[in-house]
Design a protein around this motif. Structure first.
Motif, PDB file in Angstrom:
ATOM      1  N   PHE A  41       0.833  -1.201   0.000  1.00 44.40           N
ATOM      2  CA  PHE A  41       0.000   0.000   0.000  1.00 44.40           C
ATOM      3  C   PHE A  41       0.868   1.253   0.000  1.00 44.40           C
ATOM      4  CE2 PHE A  41      -2.401   3.217   2.507  1.00 44.40           C
ATOM      5  CZ  PHE A  41      -3.450   3.414   1.620  1.00 44.40           C
ATOM      6  N   SER A  42       1.943   1.242   0.777  1.00 45.15           N
ATOM      7  CA  SER A  42       2.837   2.387   0.861  1.00 45.15           C
ATOM      8  C   SER A  42       3.539   2.647  -0.462  1.00 45.15           C
ATOM      9  CB  SER A  42       3.877   2.153   1.962  1.00 45.15           C
ATOM     10  OG  SER A  42       4.805   3.209   2.024  1.00 45.15           O
ATOM     11  N   ALA A  95      13.329   2.447   5.400  1.00 43.69           N
ATOM     12  CA  ALA A  95      13.642   3.214   6.603  1.00 43.69           C
ATOM     13  C   ALA A  95      12.534   3.076   7.640  1.00 43.69           C
ATOM     14  CB  ALA A  95      13.849   4.685   6.245  1.00 43.69           C
ATOM     15  N   ALA A  96      11.271   3.116   7.209  1.00 44.74           N
ATOM     16  CA  ALA A  96      10.150   2.988   8.143  1.00 44.74           C
ATOM     17  C   ALA A  96      10.145   1.614   8.806  1.00 44.74           C
ATOM     18  CB  ALA A  96       8.832   3.228   7.411  1.00 44.74           C
ATOM     19  N   ILE A  97      10.432   0.562   8.055  1.00 41.21           N
ATOM     20  CA  ILE A  97      10.470  -0.787   8.615  1.00 41.21           C
ATOM     21  C   ILE A  97      11.582  -0.899   9.651  1.00 41.21           C
ATOM     22  CG2 ILE A  97      10.966  -3.206   8.076  1.00 41.21           C
ATOM     23  CD1 ILE A  97       9.567  -2.780   5.394  1.00 41.21           C
ATOM     24  N   ALA A  98      12.768  -0.394   9.308  1.00 46.67           N
ATOM     25  CA  ALA A  98      13.908  -0.505  10.220  1.00 46.67           C
ATOM     26  C   ALA A  98      13.701   0.314  11.490  1.00 46.67           C
ATOM     27  CB  ALA A  98      15.187  -0.057   9.508  1.00 46.67           C
ATOM     28  N   ASN A 120      10.148  12.546  10.668  1.00 49.50           N
ATOM     29  CA  ASN A 120       9.941  12.689   9.231  1.00 49.50           C
ATOM     30  C   ASN A 120      10.888  11.752   8.497  1.00 49.50           C
ATOM     31  OD1 ASN A 120       9.171  13.626   6.701  1.00 49.50           O
ATOM     32  ND2 ASN A 120      10.691  15.259   6.726  1.00 49.50           N
ATOM     33  N   LEU A 121      10.317  10.885   7.669  1.00 47.72           N
ATOM     34  CA  LEU A 121      11.107   9.944   6.883  1.00 47.72           C
ATOM     35  C   LEU A 121      11.240  10.374   5.431  1.00 47.72           C
ATOM     36  CD1 LEU A 121       9.596   6.650   8.327  1.00 47.72           C
ATOM     37  CD2 LEU A 121      11.915   7.492   8.715  1.00 47.72           C
ATOM     38  N   GLY A 122      10.737  11.557   5.108  1.00 48.05           N
ATOM     39  CA  GLY A 122      10.829  12.054   3.739  1.00 48.05           C
ATOM     40  C   GLY A 122      12.259  12.381   3.367  1.00 48.05           C
ATOM     41  N   LEU A 175       4.607   1.846  11.839  1.00 52.88           N
ATOM     42  CA  LEU A 175       5.299   3.025  11.324  1.00 52.88           C
ATOM     43  C   LEU A 175       5.149   3.149   9.805  1.00 52.88           C
ATOM     44  CD1 LEU A 175       6.892   5.472  12.069  1.00 52.88           C
ATOM     45  CD2 LEU A 175       8.993   4.153  11.880  1.00 52.88           C
ATOM     46  N   VAL A 176       5.138   2.038   9.087  1.00 51.42           N
ATOM     47  CA  VAL A 176       4.909   2.090   7.645  1.00 51.42           C
ATOM     48  C   VAL A 176       3.524   2.653   7.355  1.00 51.42           C
ATOM     49  CG1 VAL A 176       4.587   0.694   5.567  1.00 51.42           C
ATOM     50  CG2 VAL A 176       6.524   0.257   7.065  1.00 51.42           C
ATOM     51  N   PHE A 177       2.525   2.175   8.077  1.00 53.87           N
ATOM     52  CA  PHE A 177       1.156   2.658   7.880  1.00 53.87           C
ATOM     53  C   PHE A 177       1.041   4.140   8.246  1.00 53.87           C
ATOM     54  CE2 PHE A 177      -3.273   3.190   9.429  1.00 53.87           C
ATOM     55  CZ  PHE A 177      -3.920   2.955   8.226  1.00 53.87           C
ATOM     56  N   SER A 178       1.656   4.539   9.362  1.00 51.21           N
ATOM     57  CA  SER A 178       1.595   5.934   9.794  1.00 51.21           C
ATOM     58  C   SER A 178       2.318   6.845   8.815  1.00 51.21           C
ATOM     59  CB  SER A 178       2.214   6.079  11.192  1.00 51.21           C
ATOM     60  OG  SER A 178       1.527   5.288  12.131  1.00 51.21           O
ATOM     61  N   ASP A 179       3.461   6.394   8.309  1.00 54.96           N
ATOM     62  CA  ASP A 179       4.203   7.208   7.353  1.00 54.96           C
ATOM     63  C   ASP A 179       3.428   7.367   6.054  1.00 54.96           C
ATOM     64  OD1 ASP A 179       6.667   8.581   6.472  1.00 54.96           O
ATOM     65  OD2 ASP A 179       6.822   6.883   5.095  1.00 54.96           O
ATOM     66  N   THR A 180       2.729   6.314   5.642  1.00 54.92           N
ATOM     67  CA  THR A 180       1.903   6.420   4.437  1.00 54.92           C
ATOM     68  C   THR A 180       0.786   7.427   4.633  1.00 54.92           C
ATOM     69  OG1 THR A 180       2.379   4.085   3.966  1.00 54.92           O
ATOM     70  CG2 THR A 180       0.573   5.098   2.758  1.00 54.92           C
TER      71      THR A 180
END
Length: 329
Positions: A31-32, A64-67, A185-187, A290-295
């Motif tokens: 999804f991400s 990065a979000a997964i790690a 922020n992971l951008g 974190l992947v879901f939140s970052d998306t």
């Protein structure tokens, strides 16, 4: 026979949770990679632009979000056992604040913008120093759980004040951008910055493998020593590993709170407290959250991007409160 069946049933619950969370992580990752200003099917991008968006922007951000999510969740679960404090978490105890303060100090001291490697090393050192302060106070002063928590909160406030002073007296654009980034922020994560993930993943696996020893430590230091566990060695190993993981996470994605506190508690409330299963499941659950939140932080607003730390708190806090109220009935 009844104990055997009960143990087998308990293991099936853990296995079911693992399968569920791994499936959720795969779906969330797809999804991400797919959503954004342009919807892209990740397995078959149609043009050069779509391939570039996947390989240069979305995929590094996903890794990065997964790690970071896995590192924060496992670090929180380990700290709660190490300090004997159910509220222990890198953000609440000021460890993340120590990493961010070290970053700001380095940016002030160096005349040019520091490299990614220098920033990551500074963040790890800051996290390690604050962790050592907490452990030293806990062991020498024999602080109670409440007092230790308050000391951690005070350290976090102190580091936050130092960061704020640095931003206030600076007209450097880099520091102002760093302020937004430290909100979570992971951008803009590049493949070069992901070199730290090569170090993080084996450390996370090593930490997950210490679940049985943490289960023994939960029984009490005296009992653990009688069973042959080298408590002092384990404690210092955990201090070093957690500090490195938190420092690397802050250097990669800023200060992202809540995950290290809530994820282990959610698993304990819903399944159980065996660390040999809880630690790896926390890593998967934290990565998924974190992947879901970052998306969501990317797609909720069309004109801007939300700090991912705000999104994680907004999602997890109501669920955590509901579970706490439900478990007290």
């Amino acid at each position: 026979m009844d104990l055997y069946r009960l143990d087998k049933q308990h293991k099936r619950r853990w296995l079911g949770a693992f399968v569920l969370m791994c499936s959720a992580l795969i779906v969330t990752a797809l999804f991400s990679l797919s959503v954004g200003e342009i919807f892209i099917w990740p397995f078959k991008p149609e043009g050069d632009l779509e391939r570039m968006l996947i390989t240069e922007l979305r995929l590094p951000r996903l890794i990065a979000a997964i790690a970071v999510g896995a590192a924060l969740a496992v670090s929180g679960a380990s700290l709660q056992v190490l300090l004997g404090n159910p509220l222990a978490e890198p953000g609440i105890l000021g460890i993340s604040g120590g990493a961010s303060l070290a970053l700001v100090v380095v940016m002030f001291l160096l005349p040019v913008f520091p490299s990614v490697e220098v920033m990551m090393f500074a963040a790890m050192c800051g996290a390690l120093v604050f962790t050592l302060i907490l452990v030293a106070l806990a062991s020498r002063q024999r602080l109670s759980t409440t007092r230790l928590l308050l000391v951690g909160v005070a350290l976090g406030i102190l580091s936050g004040a130092g960061v704020t002073w640095g931003f206030y007296f600076s007209d450097d654009l880099n520091l102002r951008l760093l302020m937004y980034w430290l909100m979570g922020n992971l951008g803009g994560v590049s493949w070069t910055q992901l070199s730290v993930v090569i170090f993080m993943l084996p450390v996370i696996v090593w930490l997950c493998s210490k679940g049985k020893q943490l289960d023994t430590l939960m029984m009490g230091e005296i009992y653990a020593k009688q069973l042959g566990l080298n408590v002092d060695k384990l404690r210092w190993q955990l201090i070093l590993v957690v500090s490195l993981l938190v420092g690397a996470s802050v250097a990669l994605g800023g200060v992202i709170g809540f995950i290290g506190l809530v994820i282990p508690h959610l698993i304990r409330l819903c399944i159980g407290a065996q660390n040999q299963y809880l630690l790896p499941l926390s890593a998967i659950f934290g990565a998924c959250l974190l992947v879901f939140s970052d998306t969501l932080s990317r797609i909720l607003l069309s004109s801007a991007e939300l700090p991912v730390g705000v999104v994680t708190t907004s999602i997890g806090a109501p669920v955590f409160i509901w579970l706490l109220l439900k478990s007290s009935d």
